[in-house]
Design a protein around this motif. Structure first.
Motif, PDB file in Angstrom:
ATOM      1  N   UNK A  50       0.865  -1.182   0.000  1.00  0.00           N
ATOM      2  CA  UNK A  50       0.000   0.000   0.000  1.00  0.00           C
ATOM      3  C   UNK A  50       0.900   1.230   0.000  1.00  0.00           C
ATOM      4  N   UNK A  51       0.730   2.066  -1.018  1.00  0.00           N
ATOM      5  CA  UNK A  51       1.502   3.297  -1.122  1.00  0.00           C
ATOM      6  C   UNK A  51       0.575   4.456  -0.796  1.00  0.00           C
ATOM      7  N   UNK A  52       0.905   5.168   0.259  1.00  0.00           N
ATOM      8  CA  UNK A  52       0.102   6.313   0.652  1.00  0.00           C
ATOM      9  C   UNK A  52       0.531   7.565  -0.093  1.00  0.00           C
ATOM     10  N   UNK A  53      -0.342   8.532  -0.101  1.00  0.00           N
ATOM     11  CA  UNK A  53      -0.014   9.822  -0.715  1.00  0.00           C
ATOM     12  C   UNK A  53       0.973  10.561   0.191  1.00  0.00           C
ATOM     13  N   UNK A  54       1.873  11.338  -0.403  1.00  0.00           N
ATOM     14  CA  UNK A  54       2.788  12.110   0.432  1.00  0.00           C
ATOM     15  C   UNK A  54       2.015  13.150   1.249  1.00  0.00           C
ATOM     16  N   UNK A  55       2.552  13.483   2.376  1.00  0.00           N
ATOM     17  CA  UNK A  55       1.917  14.487   3.238  1.00  0.00           C
ATOM     18  C   UNK A  55       2.799  15.723   3.238  1.00  0.00           C
ATOM     19  N   UNK A  56       2.213  16.821   2.823  1.00  0.00           N
ATOM     20  CA  UNK A  56       2.962  18.072   2.772  1.00  0.00           C
ATOM     21  C   UNK A  56       2.805  18.840   4.071  1.00  0.00           C
ATOM     22  N   UNK A  57       3.787  19.663   4.343  1.00  0.00           N
ATOM     23  CA  UNK A  57       3.738  20.521   5.514  1.00  0.00           C
ATOM     24  C   UNK A  57       2.689  21.599   5.279  1.00  0.00           C
ATOM     25  N   UNK A  58       1.759  21.711   6.213  1.00  0.00           N
ATOM     26  CA  UNK A  58       0.673  22.678   6.098  1.00  0.00           C
ATOM     27  C   UNK A  58       0.560  23.429   7.418  1.00  0.00           C
TER      28      UNK A  58
END
Length: 114
Positions: A50-58
């Motif tokens: 399972x490849x998750x979406x990257x999480x950007x700094x927000x």
């Protein structure tokens, strides 16, 4: 050195020597799959990746912070009043607990460090 541990220590070094190339290969394969984007890959009889979406700094908001140098320079009576009002307070800060560290270095690593 505890002589009873010698076989376990030798085993640890042998395992590390076997694992290091596999870990590098494993991480390289993950990078290839990561580049394809978020998805689920099911391989019957083997498992699932399972490849998750990257999480950007927000930015999620703001908080009030104290400049310790300015606080140190502030008038004593002002600091006393801020503490009395509960605006400033002190809390005990703890370090993170952890298990005893076990570091395994192969002879090549020891030679490089020397």
């Amino acid at each position: 050195m505890n002589d009873n541990l010698k076989p376990t220590i030798a085993e640890l070094l042998d395992l590390k020597a076997q694992l290091e190339p596999l870990e590098a290969q494993y991480e390289a394969a993950k990078e290839v799959i990561r580049a394809a984007g978020a998805d689920t890959y099911d391989v019957p009889g083997k498992g699932k990746v399972i490849v998750g979406a990257p999480v950007k700094k927000v930015a999620k908001g703001t908080e009030i912070v104290i400049d310790p140098e300015k606080l140190e320079q502030a008038d004593r009576n002002l600091k006393v009043k801020l503490f009395a009002l509960g605006i400033l307070k002190t809390e005990t800060i703890y370090t993170r607990a952890s298990k005893a560290k076990v570091e395994v270095k192969l002879i090549e690593e020891v030679k490089k460090a020397a």
